[in-house]
Design a protein around this motif. Structure first.
Motif, PDB file in Angstrom:
ATOM      1  N   ILE A 298       0.833  -1.194   0.000  1.00 41.48           N
ATOM      2  CA  ILE A 298       0.000   0.000   0.000  1.00 41.48           C
ATOM      3  C   ILE A 298       0.873   1.252   0.000  1.00 41.48           C
ATOM      4  N   THR A 299       1.954   1.192   0.788  1.00 41.66           N
ATOM      5  CA  THR A 299       2.878   2.331   0.810  1.00 41.66           C
ATOM      6  C   THR A 299       3.533   2.535  -0.551  1.00 41.66           C
ATOM      7  N   ILE A 300       3.925   1.408  -1.189  1.00 43.26           N
ATOM      8  CA  ILE A 300       4.547   1.510  -2.510  1.00 43.26           C
ATOM      9  C   ILE A 300       3.574   2.103  -3.525  1.00 43.26           C
ATOM     10  N   HIS A 304       4.193   5.771  -5.418  1.00 45.66           N
ATOM     11  CA  HIS A 304       4.305   5.921  -6.866  1.00 45.66           C
ATOM     12  C   HIS A 304       3.211   6.809  -7.433  1.00 45.66           C
ATOM     13  N   LEU A 305       2.006   6.695  -6.901  1.00 47.96           N
ATOM     14  CA  LEU A 305       0.924   7.534  -7.403  1.00 47.96           C
ATOM     15  C   LEU A 305       1.142   8.992  -7.039  1.00 47.96           C
ATOM     16  N   ARG A 315       4.222   7.322 -16.678  1.00 46.50           N
ATOM     17  CA  ARG A 315       2.890   6.868 -16.249  1.00 46.50           C
ATOM     18  C   ARG A 315       2.723   5.377 -16.512  1.00 46.50           C
ATOM     19  N   ASP A 316       3.175   4.924 -17.685  1.00 44.72           N
ATOM     20  CA  ASP A 316       3.062   3.483 -17.971  1.00 44.72           C
ATOM     21  C   ASP A 316       3.865   2.658 -16.967  1.00 44.72           C
ATOM     22  N   GLU A 317       5.062   3.115 -16.617  1.00 42.12           N
ATOM     23  CA  GLU A 317       5.884   2.381 -15.651  1.00 42.12           C
ATOM     24  C   GLU A 317       5.219   2.371 -14.273  1.00 42.12           C
ATOM     25  N   THR A 318       4.629   3.506 -13.898  1.00 41.83           N
ATOM     26  CA  THR A 318       3.943   3.576 -12.596  1.00 41.83           C
ATOM     27  C   THR A 318       2.750   2.638 -12.549  1.00 41.83           C
ATOM     28  N   VAL A 319       1.961   2.621 -13.658  1.00 44.04           N
ATOM     29  CA  VAL A 319       0.796   1.716 -13.716  1.00 44.04           C
ATOM     30  C   VAL A 319       1.245   0.266 -13.619  1.00 44.04           C
ATOM     31  N   VAL A 322       2.250  -0.389 -10.006  1.00 44.02           N
ATOM     32  CA  VAL A 322       1.056  -0.426  -9.137  1.00 44.02           C
ATOM     33  C   VAL A 322       0.262  -1.703  -9.375  1.00 44.02           C
ATOM     34  N   THR A 323       0.095  -2.085 -10.636  1.00 42.77           N
ATOM     35  CA  THR A 323      -0.645  -3.319 -10.945  1.00 42.77           C
ATOM     36  C   THR A 323       0.044  -4.534 -10.349  1.00 42.77           C
ATOM     37  N   ASP A 324       1.372  -4.573 -10.424  1.00 43.11           N
ATOM     38  CA  ASP A 324       2.119  -5.696  -9.865  1.00 43.11           C
ATOM     39  C   ASP A 324       1.929  -5.782  -8.352  1.00 43.11           C
ATOM     40  N   GLU A 325       1.963  -4.630  -7.677  1.00 44.92           N
ATOM     41  CA  GLU A 325       1.768  -4.641  -6.221  1.00 44.92           C
ATOM     42  C   GLU A 325       0.337  -5.033  -5.861  1.00 44.92           C
TER      43      GLU A 325
END
Length: 505
Positions: A298-300, A304-305, A315-319, A322-325
Motif C-alpha cells: 500500500i505504501t509503494i 508511486h501515485l 505513467r506506464d511504468e507507474t501503472v 502499481v498493478t504488480d503490487e
C-alpha cells in the motif's frame, strides 16, 4: 359372648404437607438456580406421592373399621336369632313365649364390647318402647340407652340395619324383631356400635404419619440440598469460568474429575474453549499478518501515485508497478483467507482416491511451472481417503517452491510411497537445501528463514504454511529432510484410511 378384635393399622409411607410453589423470579433481576428448581420439583413430587399414600392408607384403615363393625353386628344378631329359635326358658325348660323374658335371659348372658350396646326394646313405635339392658358404661357423649328419640327411630325403622347420624355422634345399628305368632312385632333386639373411638384411633395414626412425614421431608430436603450442590458444583464452575472469559483471556480451563455426565460436560466445555482460543488466535494472527504484509504494498502504491508525473512513459511504468503490487496484495489476501478457512471442519472433503492417478496428475501439472528436469519418481498403488483438490494444491505449492530454489535444468522428483501405516506424497529438489536453523521456521506465516536457498521469489512466505494446514487437515504433518546428493525433500505424511493394494490395471 361377644369378643372384640382391635384392627391393626398397616404400615404406611410418610405423608408430607403440600409444598408451596416457588416464588416467581423476575428474569431481568433474579434467576432461580438449577439447584433450587431440582429441590422444588423433588419436594413437590414427594409431597404428592406421600399425600396419596397417606390418604389411601387412611381410607383402607377406615374401611377395615367398617368391615369389622359390620361383622360384629352380623354376629350379634345371628346369635340372638339362633337363641330365639332354639333356646328355652331356664325356669320352665320350654321355648320362650314372652318377648320380655326372651330378651332378659339373652342379655343376662352377653358381655358387650367397650363401644357396643345390646338393648332389648319392648313396646310399639311411637309409644316410647321400654328398654332392657345390662348396666354398661360407654365412653361416648350420649349412649343409645339415654337417647329415647334415637331408640324410637331405630325401633320404628322398617330396616334391619342402618346408620343413625346424631350431633352427639354416629351410631351403627342392627336389630332383630320379636313377634308373637299371629301378631305384629312388639319387641326387638338392637345391637348398637359407636365408631368414634375406632375412627379416632385411625385419625391418631394418620396424624402420626403426618408428623413422621414432615420430619422425613425435612431430612430429605437437607440431604437433597447437599447432594444437588455437590453434583451441580462443576456446572457452577463452568458458569463462573464462562463469566470470566474474555477475548483477551481464553486460557482458563475446567478441572475434570470422574467419568459421569458432569465430567463429560466439563470436557466438552474445555474442547469448546480450545476451539475458541484457536479461532481468536487465528483471527488475531490474520489481522496482524494482513496489516503487516499489506502495509508495504500500500505504501509503494501510494508513493508511486503521489510522485507520478505527466510523462507517458513514466505513467506506464507507474501503472505497471502499481498493478504488480495490487496483484501481490490479492495473492496475499487469498492465501490468508485460505489459512483462515483451515480452522473450519469442512476445510478438507475426503473421498476415495487412487493415489497413483493423483500422483501422475500432480506430475503433469507441475511440469509447466518451469524448465526443470521433472521426474515421476514412483507411485503408491492404493486407494486412500483424502481431498484430491487440497492435496494437489499442496503438492503444486511444493513444486513451485522447488522451482524457485533451483536453476533451469536441475532435477525435481515427484512421487508417492507408503511407510508403514503412513502415506507419503513428496517433492524432492536438487537445490542448495535448507539450513538447519531455517527448518523450524519456514512453515510459519511470512517466515522465509534467515538464509535463503536461492533467488528471492515473489511470494509472501505463506506457501509452506498452506501446505502445513492442508496436511494437518488430513490428520497428518509435513516432513522435511535432505535429498541424497544435495537438495531438500518435502513430504506430506498422511495417516489416512486406505484399501489394500490392488492390480495397477
Amino acid at each position: 359372648m361377644t369378643t372384640t378384635t382391635t384392627a391393626k393399622a398397616p404400615e404406611t409411607t410418610d405423608r408430607a404437607t403440600t409444598t408451596a410453589p416457588a416464588p416467581t423470579a423476575d428474569t431481568g433481576r433474579r434467576r432461580v438456580s438449577a439447584r433450587v428448581r431440582i429441590l422444588l420439583w423433588l419436594l413437590l413430587v414427594m409431597a404428592l406421592a406421600l399425600a396419596a399414600v397417606a390418604m389411601t392408607t387412611r381410607s383402607f384403615l377406615l374401611r377395615d373399621v367398617d368391615h369389622r363393625i359390620n361383622r360384629l353386628l352380623t354376629q350379634e344378631t345371628g346369635e340372638f336369632a339362633n337363641f330365639e329359635e332354639r333356646g328355652g326358658d331356664p325356669r320352665t325348660g320350654r321355648p320362650f313365649t314372652d318377648a320380655d323374658r326372651l330378651l332378659t335371659v339373652f342379655l343376662e348372658r352377653q358381655y358387650p364390647d367397650a363401644d357396643e350396646e345390646l338393648i332389648g326394646l319392648v313396646g310399639r313405635a311411637g309409644t316410647g318402647p321400654r328398654q332392657i339392658r345390662q348396666p354398661h358404661d360407654l365412653p361416648v357423649a350420649l349412649p343409645l340407652h339415654e337417647d329415647p328419640a334415637a331408640r324410637a327411630r331405630i325401633f320404628g325403622s322398617p330396616d334391619s340395619s342402618g346408620v343413625l347420624d346424631r350431633p352427639q355422634g354416629e351410631i351403627r345399628w342392627a336389630k332383630v324383631t320379636v313377634a308373637q305368632p299371629g301378631r305384629a312385632p312388639d319387641a326387638a333386639f338392637v345391637v348398637a356400635f359407636h365408631p368414634e373411638r375406632e375412627q379416632a384411633r385411625v385419625n391418631s395414626v394418620f396424624r402420626t404419619l403426618l408428623v413422621i412425614s414432615g420430619v422425613a421431608l425435612l431430612l430429605t430436603v437437607g440431604i437433597a440440598w447437599a447432594v444437588a450442590g455437590r453434583i451441580l458444583k462443576p456446572v457452577r464452575v463452568v458458569r463462573t469460568a464462562a463469566a470470566q472469559l474474555t477475548e483477551q483471556d481464553l486460557t482458563r480451563r475446567i478441572p475434570v474429575h470422574g467419568h459421569d455426565d458432569i465430567a463429560a460436560l466439563a470436557e466438552t466445555f474445555n474442547g469448546m474453549l480450545d476451539r475458541l482460543e484457536r479461532a481468536f488466535a487465528a483471527q488475531r494472527e490474520f489481522v496482524d499478518d494482513a496489516g503487516h504484509e499489506l502495509r508495504t504494498p500500500i505504501t509503494i502504491v501510494r508513493g508511486h501515485l503521489e510522485v507520478m508525473g505527466d510523462d507517458p512513459a513514466e505513467r506506464d511504468e507507474t501503472v505497471r508497478l502499481v498493478t504488480d503490487e495490487l496483484d501481490r496484495m490479492s495473492r496475499i489476501v487469498e492465501d490468508l483467507l485460505l489459512l483462515a478457512k483451515a480452522e473450519r471442519p469442512d476445510f478438507v472433503s475426503p473421498e476415495p482416491v487412487q493415489v497413483a492417478e493423483l500422483t501422475a496428475d500432480v506430475y503433469v501439472k507441475a511440469r509447466t511451472l518451469g524448465e526443470r528436469d521433472w521426474r515421476l519418481d514412483g507411485v503408491a498403488d492404493l486407494e486412500a481417503e483424502l481431498d484430491p483438490q487440497r492435496i494437489t494444491q499442496a503438492m503444486v505449492q511444493l513444486a513451485q517452491n522447488a522451482v524457485q530454489h533451483t536453476t533451469p535444468g536441475r532435477t525435481i522428483r515427484i512421487g508417492s510411497r507408503t511407510d508403514g501405516p503412513d502415506l507419503e506424497l513428496y517433492v524432492a529438489d536438487s537445490g542448495p537445501g535448507v539450513q538447519p536453523q531455517d527448518a523450524e521456521v519456514i512453515f510459519e506465516r511470512f517466515r522465509r528463514g534467515t538464509a535463503r536457498r536461492g533467488a528471492r521469489g515473489s511470494g509472501a512466505g505463506l506457501g509452506l504454511s498452506i501446505v502445513k494446514a492442508i496436511a494437518e487437515g488430513h490428520r497428518g504433518r509435513v516432513r522435511l529432510h535432505g535429498t541424497p546428493g544435495g537438495g531438500a525433500t518435502f513430504a506430506l505424511v498422511l495417516n489416512t484410511p486406505r484399501a489394500p493394494e490392488g492390480d495397477p490395471s
